[in-house]
Design a protein around this motif. Structure first.
Motif, PDB file in Angstrom:
ATOM      1  N   ASP A 157      35.675  -5.950  20.927  1.00  0.00           N
ATOM      2  CA  ASP A 157      35.382  -6.139  19.507  1.00  0.00           C
ATOM      3  C   ASP A 157      36.515  -5.537  18.685  1.00  0.00           C
ATOM      4  OD1 ASP A 157      34.045  -6.869  17.235  1.00  0.00           O
ATOM      5  OD2 ASP A 157      32.802  -5.083  17.162  1.00  0.00           O
ATOM      6  N   ASP A 158      37.026  -6.297  17.729  1.00  0.00           N
ATOM      7  CA  ASP A 158      38.130  -5.801  16.913  1.00  0.00           C
ATOM      8  C   ASP A 158      37.676  -5.236  15.569  1.00  0.00           C
ATOM      9  OD1 ASP A 158      37.362  -8.164  15.773  1.00  0.00           O
ATOM     10  OD2 ASP A 158      39.323  -9.132  15.868  1.00  0.00           O
ATOM     11  N   LEU A 159      36.350  -5.161  15.356  1.00  0.00           N
ATOM     12  CA  LEU A 159      35.835  -4.539  14.138  1.00  0.00           C
ATOM     13  C   LEU A 159      35.707  -3.025  14.333  1.00  0.00           C
ATOM     14  CD1 LEU A 159      33.026  -7.085  13.165  1.00  0.00           C
ATOM     15  CD2 LEU A 159      35.248  -6.783  12.054  1.00  0.00           C
ATOM     16  N   PRO A 160      35.631  -2.262  13.241  1.00  0.00           N
ATOM     17  CA  PRO A 160      35.477  -0.810  13.390  1.00  0.00           C
ATOM     18  C   PRO A 160      34.175  -0.446  14.102  1.00  0.00           C
ATOM     19  CG  PRO A 160      36.067  -1.402  11.132  1.00  0.00           C
ATOM     20  CD  PRO A 160      35.737  -2.673  11.831  1.00  0.00           C
ATOM     21  N   ALA A 161      34.165   0.708  14.754  1.00  0.00           N
ATOM     22  CA  ALA A 161      32.936   1.197  15.378  1.00  0.00           C
ATOM     23  C   ALA A 161      31.933   1.629  14.315  1.00  0.00           C
ATOM     24  CB  ALA A 161      33.239   2.363  16.315  1.00  0.00           C
ATOM     25  N   ALA A 162      32.407   2.061  13.148  1.00  0.00           N
ATOM     26  CA  ALA A 162      31.526   2.476  12.055  1.00  0.00           C
ATOM     27  C   ALA A 162      32.274   2.348  10.740  1.00  0.00           C
ATOM     28  CB  ALA A 162      31.039   3.899  12.262  1.00  0.00           C
ATOM     29  N   TRP A 163      31.510   2.169   9.678  1.00  0.00           N
ATOM     30  CA  TRP A 163      32.044   2.086   8.315  1.00  0.00           C
ATOM     31  C   TRP A 163      31.507   3.258   7.499  1.00  0.00           C
ATOM     32  CZ3 TRP A 163      30.817  -2.126  11.200  1.00  0.00           C
ATOM     33  CH2 TRP A 163      31.688  -3.217  11.205  1.00  0.00           C
ATOM     34  N   GLY A 164      32.325   3.779   6.600  1.00  0.00           N
ATOM     35  CA  GLY A 164      31.873   4.783   5.654  1.00  0.00           C
ATOM     36  C   GLY A 164      31.333   4.128   4.401  1.00  0.00           C
ATOM     37  N   ALA A 165      30.352   4.776   3.767  1.00  0.00           N
ATOM     38  CA  ALA A 165      29.762   4.238   2.535  1.00  0.00           C
ATOM     39  C   ALA A 165      29.332   5.383   1.639  1.00  0.00           C
ATOM     40  CB  ALA A 165      28.571   3.339   2.857  1.00  0.00           C
ATOM     41  N   THR A 166      29.337   5.118   0.337  1.00  0.00           N
ATOM     42  CA  THR A 166      28.948   6.125  -0.655  1.00  0.00           C
ATOM     43  C   THR A 166      27.686   5.664  -1.372  1.00  0.00           C
ATOM     44  OG1 THR A 166      31.267   6.726  -1.028  1.00  0.00           O
ATOM     45  CG2 THR A 166      29.675   7.395  -2.707  1.00  0.00           C
ATOM     46  N   VAL A 167      26.714   6.557  -1.492  1.00  0.00           N
ATOM     47  CA  VAL A 167      25.488   6.256  -2.228  1.00  0.00           C
ATOM     48  C   VAL A 167      25.818   6.199  -3.717  1.00  0.00           C
ATOM     49  CG1 VAL A 167      23.166   7.044  -2.839  1.00  0.00           C
ATOM     50  CG2 VAL A 167      24.004   7.333  -0.497  1.00  0.00           C
ATOM     51  N   VAL A 168      25.494   5.060  -4.362  1.00  0.00           N
ATOM     52  CA  VAL A 168      25.770   4.911  -5.790  1.00  0.00           C
ATOM     53  C   VAL A 168      24.482   4.873  -6.616  1.00  0.00           C
ATOM     54  CG1 VAL A 168      27.981   3.768  -5.424  1.00  0.00           C
ATOM     55  CG2 VAL A 168      25.898   2.394  -5.572  1.00  0.00           C
ATOM     56  N   ASP A 169      23.328   4.732  -5.948  1.00  0.00           N
ATOM     57  CA  ASP A 169      22.065   4.725  -6.686  1.00  0.00           C
ATOM     58  C   ASP A 169      20.931   5.036  -5.718  1.00  0.00           C
ATOM     59  OD1 ASP A 169      20.418   4.373  -8.989  1.00  0.00           O
ATOM     60  OD2 ASP A 169      19.849   2.393  -8.265  1.00  0.00           O
ATOM     61  N   HIS A 170      19.966   5.816  -6.200  1.00  0.00           N
ATOM     62  CA  HIS A 170      18.773   6.158  -5.415  1.00  0.00           C
ATOM     63  C   HIS A 170      17.576   6.038  -6.349  1.00  0.00           C
ATOM     64  CE1 HIS A 170      15.717   8.883  -3.604  1.00  0.00           C
ATOM     65  NE2 HIS A 170      16.229   8.462  -2.460  1.00  0.00           N
ATOM     66  N   GLU A 171      16.787   4.974  -6.134  1.00  0.00           N
ATOM     67  CA  GLU A 171      15.664   4.678  -7.016  1.00  0.00           C
ATOM     68  C   GLU A 171      14.357   4.913  -6.280  1.00  0.00           C
ATOM     69  OE1 GLU A 171      13.575   0.819  -9.206  1.00  0.00           O
ATOM     70  OE2 GLU A 171      15.571   0.630  -8.316  1.00  0.00           O
ATOM     71  N   ARG A 172      13.532   5.812  -6.812  1.00  0.00           N
ATOM     72  CA  ARG A 172      12.235   6.095  -6.211  1.00  0.00           C
ATOM     73  C   ARG A 172      11.232   5.077  -6.752  1.00  0.00           C
ATOM     74  NH1 ARG A 172      11.370  11.305  -4.194  1.00  0.00           N
ATOM     75  NH2 ARG A 172       9.423  11.382  -2.996  1.00  0.00           N
ATOM     76  N   ARG A 173      10.991   4.008  -5.989  1.00  0.00           N
ATOM     77  CA  ARG A 173      10.125   2.936  -6.462  1.00  0.00           C
ATOM     78  C   ARG A 173       8.647   3.327  -6.343  1.00  0.00           C
ATOM     79  NH1 ARG A 173      11.284  -2.586  -7.161  1.00  0.00           N
ATOM     80  NH2 ARG A 173      13.405  -1.852  -7.553  1.00  0.00           N
ATOM     81  N   LEU A 174       8.276   4.008  -5.257  1.00  0.00           N
ATOM     82  CA  LEU A 174       6.950   4.586  -5.064  1.00  0.00           C
ATOM     83  C   LEU A 174       7.134   6.020  -4.620  1.00  0.00           C
ATOM     84  CD1 LEU A 174       5.188   1.707  -3.029  1.00  0.00           C
ATOM     85  CD2 LEU A 174       4.905   2.192  -5.474  1.00  0.00           C
ATOM     86  N   ASP A 175       6.050   6.775  -4.550  1.00  0.00           N
ATOM     87  CA  ASP A 175       6.161   8.163  -4.128  1.00  0.00           C
ATOM     88  C   ASP A 175       6.780   8.283  -2.747  1.00  0.00           C
ATOM     89  OD1 ASP A 175       5.506  11.067  -4.388  1.00  0.00           O
ATOM     90  OD2 ASP A 175       4.254  10.604  -2.641  1.00  0.00           O
ATOM     91  N   ASP A 176       6.483   7.308  -1.865  1.00  0.00           N
ATOM     92  CA  ASP A 176       6.979   7.379  -0.494  1.00  0.00           C
ATOM     93  C   ASP A 176       7.987   6.289  -0.180  1.00  0.00           C
ATOM     94  OD1 ASP A 176       5.264   5.224  -0.564  1.00  0.00           O
ATOM     95  OD2 ASP A 176       4.286   5.671   1.348  1.00  0.00           O
ATOM     96  N   LEU A 177       8.580   5.666  -1.209  1.00  0.00           N
ATOM     97  CA  LEU A 177       9.496   4.553  -0.971  1.00  0.00           C
ATOM     98  C   LEU A 177      10.667   4.625  -1.939  1.00  0.00           C
ATOM     99  CD1 LEU A 177       8.427   0.913  -0.243  1.00  0.00           C
ATOM    100  CD2 LEU A 177      10.289   1.350  -1.859  1.00  0.00           C
ATOM    101  N   ALA A 178      11.859   4.480  -1.391  1.00  0.00           N
ATOM    102  CA  ALA A 178      13.072   4.528  -2.208  1.00  0.00           C
ATOM    103  C   ALA A 178      13.950   3.317  -1.920  1.00  0.00           C
ATOM    104  CB  ALA A 178      13.858   5.805  -1.926  1.00  0.00           C
ATOM    105  N   ILE A 179      14.672   2.896  -2.939  1.00  0.00           N
ATOM    106  CA  ILE A 179      15.692   1.867  -2.799  1.00  0.00           C
ATOM    107  C   ILE A 179      17.041   2.553  -2.946  1.00  0.00           C
ATOM    108  CG2 ILE A 179      16.694  -0.213  -3.815  1.00  0.00           C
ATOM    109  CD1 ILE A 179      13.884  -1.053  -4.591  1.00  0.00           C
ATOM    110  N   VAL A 180      17.874   2.428  -1.909  1.00  0.00           N
ATOM    111  CA  VAL A 180      19.173   3.105  -1.878  1.00  0.00           C
ATOM    112  C   VAL A 180      20.267   2.046  -1.936  1.00  0.00           C
ATOM    113  CG1 VAL A 180      20.666   4.713  -0.637  1.00  0.00           C
ATOM    114  CG2 VAL A 180      18.166   4.917  -0.439  1.00  0.00           C
ATOM    115  N   ARG A 181      21.181   2.221  -2.881  1.00  0.00           N
ATOM    116  CA  ARG A 181      22.302   1.290  -3.016  1.00  0.00           C
ATOM    117  C   ARG A 181      23.591   2.028  -2.690  1.00  0.00           C
ATOM    118  NH1 ARG A 181      18.712   0.365  -7.331  1.00  0.00           N
ATOM    119  NH2 ARG A 181      17.651  -1.661  -7.113  1.00  0.00           N
TER     120      ARG A 181
END
Length: 406
Positions: free
Chosen positions: A159-183
């Motif tokens: 495989d010529d793709l990276p083994a892993a990619w880095g990413a930065t959290v730009v948004d964290h939305e608490r939609r319910l008490d026990d559920l979040a949407i992470v962008r």
């Protein structure tokens, strides 16, 4: 770009796509079924594998997390998936190739797979008494494990793709008490297909990788969205929901999964998602909305309470602008629990009102869906009960697709 693809016309040393004949498949299925039905059979197999592997190759221990419970579960579920789909060799090879690419995140290379074959055979054989284990079973399992390990090794080394990619959290939305949407925004775009899932590692839980489905299609800006529900007693999901902050750095590994709409078949589509299991279905209909010609899609979205239909308004908006998409909300309970005080949104005029009942049974009441491509996404328990309900209603099992329950 669809990454769920076969690992080549051959896998390893002369092992072709059609190498397993029906008699070998029958032996493999019967023997694995006896392991599953035996008390502690799952635990004995995985424990013996890791004990044998680390005894033979002590240097391999550093490649694995300290706690092996999740790893053991995934190993057993991967074997179960392979055994269940042996007639569909392309699907099995694609799945194994994905696992081989994904495991590069641990530093695993092809040579590690080749060295693991004996430990796997010992683990399987240890699940039987000496009187039951036969030379024909040895031959059948040796053939399967050669296919399995050669395919994964080939995928890892080529495989010529990276083994892993880095990413930065730009948004964290608490939609319910026990559920979040992470962008997030990745350092470079990840070539995943809508409907696939990725392995993620968060800074709060180093070396603990978990699978999350992308809720939006891939785009050239490297933007990603995950929907995460807190699992009671879990290690990673509570940290994502409760502790993740904007600016956190995540690692993401190679895409996995095979959920996709076959546009060439001419068949319409049935999608069934529960809770955050809607994410891979949502990503697919979003991608379809960018095209001018699509099959009809009926999407059933379920949860225990109405509030569990946390993203229903997004799906309604998609339905309003795309007449090929029908969204049917379903909840087991008719009212929200007392602690949830936000009123449930009302369906726009002309759209399907919320139905009440267990999701699989509600879908099965509409008929056999024998003319559809069918995708199911949700918890392992939800998938199993929904498959059972559909098959009880006459749905041909070969039409039903869901990813391995790992």
């Amino acid at each position: 770009m669809r990454v769920f693809e076969s690992a080549g016309t051959e896998a390893g040393d002369g092992l072709t796509r059609d190498c397993l004949d029906p008699l070998v498949i029958s032996r493999l299925r019967a023997s694995f079924s006896s392991i599953v039905s035996t008390e502690h059979g799952h635990h004995r197999l995985t424990t013996t594998f890791y004990a044998t592997l680390f005894a033979e190759h002590p240097e391999f221990r550093s490649l694995f997390p300290a706690a092996l419970d999740q790893q053991s579960h995934r190993l057993f579920q991967a074997l179960q998936f392979v055994i269940d789909n042996l007639e569909d060799v392309d699907r099995v090879l694609g799945f194994l190739g994905q696992l081989g690419r994904d495991h590069r995140k641990y530093g695993v290379e092809g040579r590690h797979y080749f060295a693991s074959g004996h430990a796997l055979l010992v683990a399987v054989q240890s699940s039987f008494t000496q009187a039951i284990w036969t030379p024909s079973l040895t031959a059948a399992w040796t053939e399967l494990l050669d296919l399995l390990l050669n395919t994964m090794a080939d995928a890892a080394d080529n495989d010529d793709l990276p083994a892993a990619w880095g990413a930065t959290v730009v948004d964290h939305e608490r939609r319910l008490d026990d559920l979040a949407i992470v962008r997030l925004e990745t350092d470079s775009p990840i070539p995943y297909g809508a409907g696939q899932y990725l392995s993620v590692q968060i800074p709060q839980r180093p070396r603990m990788w978990r699978y999350l489905s992308a809720a939006i299609p891939a785009n050239p800006y490297g933007q990603l969205e995950f929907h995460v529900r807190r699992v009671s007693g879990g290690w990673v999901s509570p940290a994502i929901v409760n502790e993740t902050q904007v600016g956190d750095r995540w690692l993401l590994s190679s895409p996995l999964g095979g959920l996709e709409v076959d546009r060439e078949s001419g068949q319409d589509v049935l999608m069934i998602g529960s809770g955050t299991g809607i994410a891979p279905l949502r990503a697919q209909v979003m991608e379809m909305a960018m095209r001018s010609n699509n099959p009809r899609v009926h999407m059933f979205v379920g949860g225990k309470y109405p509030c569990d239909l946390y993203d229903i308004e997004t799906l309604w908006h998609l339905s309003l602008s795309n007449p090929w998409l029908t969204v049917v909300p379903v909840s087991e309970e008719d009212e929200d629990p007392w602690w949830h005080t936000t009123p449930a949104p009302e369906a726009p005029p002309g759209l399907h009102q919320r139905l009440q009942g267990q999701l699989g049974r509600v879908v099965a009441r509409f008929g056999s869906w024998a003319d559809r491509q069918i995708q199911i996404s949700g918890s392992p328990a939800m998938i199993k009960t929904t498959v059972y309900a559909l098959q009880g209603g006459g749905t041909p099992p070969e039409l039903i697709r869901h990813d391995p329950l790992i």
